[in-house]
Design a protein around this motif. Structure first.
Motif, PDB file in Angstrom:
ATOM      1  N   THR A 141      27.495-108.517 -97.197  1.00  0.00           N
ATOM      2  CA  THR A 141      26.201-108.847 -97.802  1.00  0.00           C
ATOM      3  C   THR A 141      25.156-107.761 -97.571  1.00  0.00           C
ATOM      4  O   THR A 141      23.993-107.929 -97.919  1.00  0.00           O
ATOM      5  CB  THR A 141      25.656-110.179 -97.240  1.00  0.00           C
ATOM      6  OG1 THR A 141      25.543-110.088 -95.811  1.00  0.00           O
ATOM      7  CG2 THR A 141      26.572-111.337 -97.599  1.00  0.00           C
ATOM      8  N   ALA A 142      25.548-106.627 -96.974  1.00  0.00           N
ATOM      9  CA  ALA A 142      24.596-105.553 -96.686  1.00  0.00           C
ATOM     10  C   ALA A 142      24.125-104.881 -97.974  1.00  0.00           C
ATOM     11  O   ALA A 142      24.883-104.722 -98.927  1.00  0.00           O
ATOM     12  CB  ALA A 142      25.243-104.521 -95.761  1.00  0.00           C
ATOM     13  N   SER A 143      22.837-104.485 -97.997  1.00  0.00           N
ATOM     14  CA  SER A 143      22.272-103.800 -99.164  1.00  0.00           C
ATOM     15  C   SER A 143      21.225-102.804 -98.698  1.00  0.00           C
ATOM     16  O   SER A 143      20.790-102.819 -97.544  1.00  0.00           O
ATOM     17  CB  SER A 143      21.653-104.804-100.136  1.00  0.00           C
ATOM     18  OG  SER A 143      20.563-105.470 -99.531  1.00  0.00           O
ATOM     19  N   ALA A 144      20.814-101.946 -99.617  1.00  0.00           N
ATOM     20  CA  ALA A 144      19.873-100.886 -99.282  1.00  0.00           C
ATOM     21  C   ALA A 144      18.503-101.423 -98.879  1.00  0.00           C
ATOM     22  O   ALA A 144      17.830-100.862 -98.021  1.00  0.00           O
ATOM     23  CB  ALA A 144      19.737 -99.921-100.468  1.00  0.00           C
ATOM     24  N   ASN A 145      18.065-102.523 -99.483  1.00  0.00           N
ATOM     25  CA  ASN A 145      16.722-103.033 -99.210  1.00  0.00           C
ATOM     26  C   ASN A 145      16.674-104.030 -98.059  1.00  0.00           C
ATOM     27  O   ASN A 145      15.642-104.628 -97.788  1.00  0.00           O
ATOM     28  CB  ASN A 145      16.144-103.690-100.476  1.00  0.00           C
ATOM     29  CG  ASN A 145      17.043-104.793-101.027  1.00  0.00           C
ATOM     30  OD1 ASN A 145      17.935-105.271-100.332  1.00  0.00           O
ATOM     31  ND2 ASN A 145      16.806-105.179-102.274  1.00  0.00           N
ATOM     32  N   GLY A 146      17.814-104.210 -97.392  1.00  0.00           N
ATOM     33  CA  GLY A 146      17.847-105.117 -96.250  1.00  0.00           C
ATOM     34  C   GLY A 146      18.065-106.563 -96.624  1.00  0.00           C
ATOM     35  O   GLY A 146      18.204-107.420 -95.754  1.00  0.00           O
ATOM     36  N   ALA A 147      18.103-106.856 -97.926  1.00  0.00           N
ATOM     37  CA  ALA A 147      18.348-108.226 -98.373  1.00  0.00           C
ATOM     38  C   ALA A 147      19.841-108.535 -98.317  1.00  0.00           C
ATOM     39  O   ALA A 147      20.676-107.636 -98.255  1.00  0.00           O
ATOM     40  CB  ALA A 147      17.817-108.426 -99.786  1.00  0.00           C
ATOM     41  N   GLY A 267      28.265 -88.296 -97.642  1.00  0.00           N
ATOM     42  CA  GLY A 267      27.077 -88.704 -98.383  1.00  0.00           C
ATOM     43  C   GLY A 267      26.898 -90.193 -98.583  1.00  0.00           C
ATOM     44  O   GLY A 267      26.016 -90.610 -99.339  1.00  0.00           O
ATOM     45  N   GLU A 268      27.715 -91.018 -97.921  1.00  0.00           N
ATOM     46  CA  GLU A 268      27.571 -92.465 -98.074  1.00  0.00           C
ATOM     47  C   GLU A 268      26.403 -92.974 -97.231  1.00  0.00           C
ATOM     48  O   GLU A 268      26.176 -92.487 -96.127  1.00  0.00           O
ATOM     49  CB  GLU A 268      28.863 -93.179 -97.657  1.00  0.00           C
ATOM     50  CG  GLU A 268      30.045 -92.857 -98.542  1.00  0.00           C
ATOM     51  CD  GLU A 268      31.311 -93.547 -98.063  1.00  0.00           C
ATOM     52  OE1 GLU A 268      31.236 -94.304 -97.073  1.00  0.00           O
ATOM     53  OE2 GLU A 268      32.376 -93.332 -98.676  1.00  0.00           O
ATOM     54  N   PRO A 269      25.659 -93.954 -97.723  1.00  0.00           N
ATOM     55  CA  PRO A 269      24.547 -94.517 -96.940  1.00  0.00           C
ATOM     56  C   PRO A 269      25.072 -95.401 -95.811  1.00  0.00           C
ATOM     57  O   PRO A 269      26.178 -95.942 -95.889  1.00  0.00           O
ATOM     58  CB  PRO A 269      23.777 -95.347 -97.961  1.00  0.00           C
ATOM     59  CG  PRO A 269      24.819 -95.759 -98.962  1.00  0.00           C
ATOM     60  CD  PRO A 269      25.777 -94.599 -99.047  1.00  0.00           C
ATOM     61  N   PHE A 270      24.255 -95.519 -94.773  1.00  0.00           N
ATOM     62  CA  PHE A 270      24.615 -96.402 -93.662  1.00  0.00           C
ATOM     63  C   PHE A 270      23.402 -97.255 -93.321  1.00  0.00           C
ATOM     64  O   PHE A 270      22.341 -96.732 -93.009  1.00  0.00           O
ATOM     65  CB  PHE A 270      25.050 -95.594 -92.435  1.00  0.00           C
ATOM     66  CG  PHE A 270      25.430 -96.448 -91.260  1.00  0.00           C
ATOM     67  CD1 PHE A 270      26.622 -97.159 -91.257  1.00  0.00           C
ATOM     68  CD2 PHE A 270      24.585 -96.549 -90.162  1.00  0.00           C
ATOM     69  CE1 PHE A 270      26.970 -97.946 -90.180  1.00  0.00           C
ATOM     70  CE2 PHE A 270      24.931 -97.337 -89.083  1.00  0.00           C
ATOM     71  CZ  PHE A 270      26.128 -98.041 -89.094  1.00  0.00           C
ATOM     72  N   TYR A 271      23.580 -98.563 -93.418  1.00  0.00           N
ATOM     73  CA  TYR A 271      22.474 -99.489 -93.190  1.00  0.00           C
ATOM     74  C   TYR A 271      22.582-100.123 -91.803  1.00  0.00           C
ATOM     75  O   TYR A 271      23.668-100.239 -91.234  1.00  0.00           O
ATOM     76  CB  TYR A 271      22.464-100.589 -94.254  1.00  0.00           C
ATOM     77  CG  TYR A 271      22.564-100.077 -95.666  1.00  0.00           C
ATOM     78  CD1 TYR A 271      21.763 -99.024 -96.106  1.00  0.00           C
ATOM     79  CD2 TYR A 271      23.471-100.636 -96.561  1.00  0.00           C
ATOM     80  CE1 TYR A 271      21.861 -98.555 -97.397  1.00  0.00           C
ATOM     81  CE2 TYR A 271      23.572-100.167 -97.864  1.00  0.00           C
ATOM     82  CZ  TYR A 271      22.770 -99.125 -98.276  1.00  0.00           C
ATOM     83  OH  TYR A 271      22.870 -98.648 -99.561  1.00  0.00           O
TER      84      TYR A 271
END
Length: 300
Positions: A141-147, A267-271
């Motif tokens: 359920t992880a996303s860039a905006n924290g939702a 280059g992958e994002p990490f939340y």
């Protein structure tokens, strides 16, 4: 062996094994640049199955009639089906996240052992399962905006870990009389022809080979099958012989770290939520597999 410190060779091989398996998810990502998910899975299984053949030819004589259908099942749920699930999942999941979700395998193995094979579970193990499930939920359920945004492709990885869990329980409870290399090598070889036939007949594989840009992705997939499956298996069995299964299982904690680092470098994002999910799953695996120390007899 269990009371002796692992030799330096075992530590070096364990690190190499973590690098190989941890990089497998990045290789899938690169392979998908030139081939469809079903092609990638078929190439992976075919290359792994046929490259191991010279090492297992003499082992066929140890396989009896009642083993064959069991080995076909192992080949399907332990290699064939998961290969397709991972390939399709990574069309929408970062390689690092896929590597972390794969860590759910020990917990899936434990759950299936309880549900289908009447394995007894301690309260401590249930706690580990619950913590691992929470970590898995955080990851899918992880996303860039924290939702919290549910990614259904994460369920494909969970399905793959369930296949692995079913496979391990099948081997443990129904094929205890065959060695690990025999089981893996023969089971892979049994499903490799089907993968190759599908690749050559049902996909435009041969036509794609005429395109120069297809060779780099193909190289990544062959590396995945030959090194990431066949060679890693040989290393895994070598480490088990040098030490024990408890030491070898610690690779579970190293694979997601390698996968995440390589993903970030690519280059992958990490939340932050992904980090929390990783920590929860690894904690759950550690708690579920932690053994009670034997009581110390003090002199009286």
């Amino acid at each position: 062996m269990e009371n002796e410190a692992p030799p330096l060779k075992a530590w070096l091989l364990l690190g190499l094994l973590a690098l190989i398996w941890g990089s497998s998810f990045l290789l899938i990502k690169k392979g998908l640049l030139g081939f469809a998910p079903d092609q990638l899975a078929a190439i992976r299984i075919a290359s792994a199955g046929f490259v191991l053949l010279p090492f297992i030819l003499h082992r066929f004589k140890t396989v009896h009639r009642h083993h064959w259908w069991k080995l076909i099942c192992v080949g399907l749920v332990g290699s064939f089906i998961p290969a397709f699930l991972f390939a399709f999942a990574q069309t929408d999941l970062p390689s690092g996240v896929t590597g972390v979700l794969n860590t759910f395998t020990p917990l899936a193995t434990l759950i299936i052992g309880v549900m289908l094979f009447r394995q007894t579970v301690r309260v401590q193990q249930w706690l580990g399962i619950i913590i691992g499930l929470v970590g898995t939920l955080l990851l899918v359920t992880a996303s860039a905006n924290g939702a919290f945004e549910f990614n259904r492709y994460g369920l494909l990885i969970i399905a793959a870990t369930i296949c692995y869990g079913l496979n391990l329980n099948l081997i443990k409870h129904h094929i205890p009389d065959l060695g690990a290399l025999t089981i893996t090598g023969v089971s892979l070889f049994l499903v490799a022809p089907a993968a190759l036939i599908y690749l050559l007949i049902a996909t435009p594989f041969t036509a794609q080979l005429q395109q120069p840009e297809a060779w780099f992705p193909l190289g990544a997939i062959l590396l995945l099958g030959i090194v990431g499956t066949a060679m890693a298996l040989v290393i895994f069995n070598t480490v088990v012989k040098l030490t024990d299964t408890t030491f070898t299982s610690s690779v579970t904690y190293l694979i997601p770290i390698v996968a995440l680092i390589l993903g970030i470098l690519d280059g992958e994002p990490f939340y932050l939520q992904q980090g929390a999910g990783l920590a929860a799953i690894l904690t759950g695996v550690w708690i579920a597999n932690k053994r009670k120390r034997p009581p110390v007899n003090t002199p009286r």
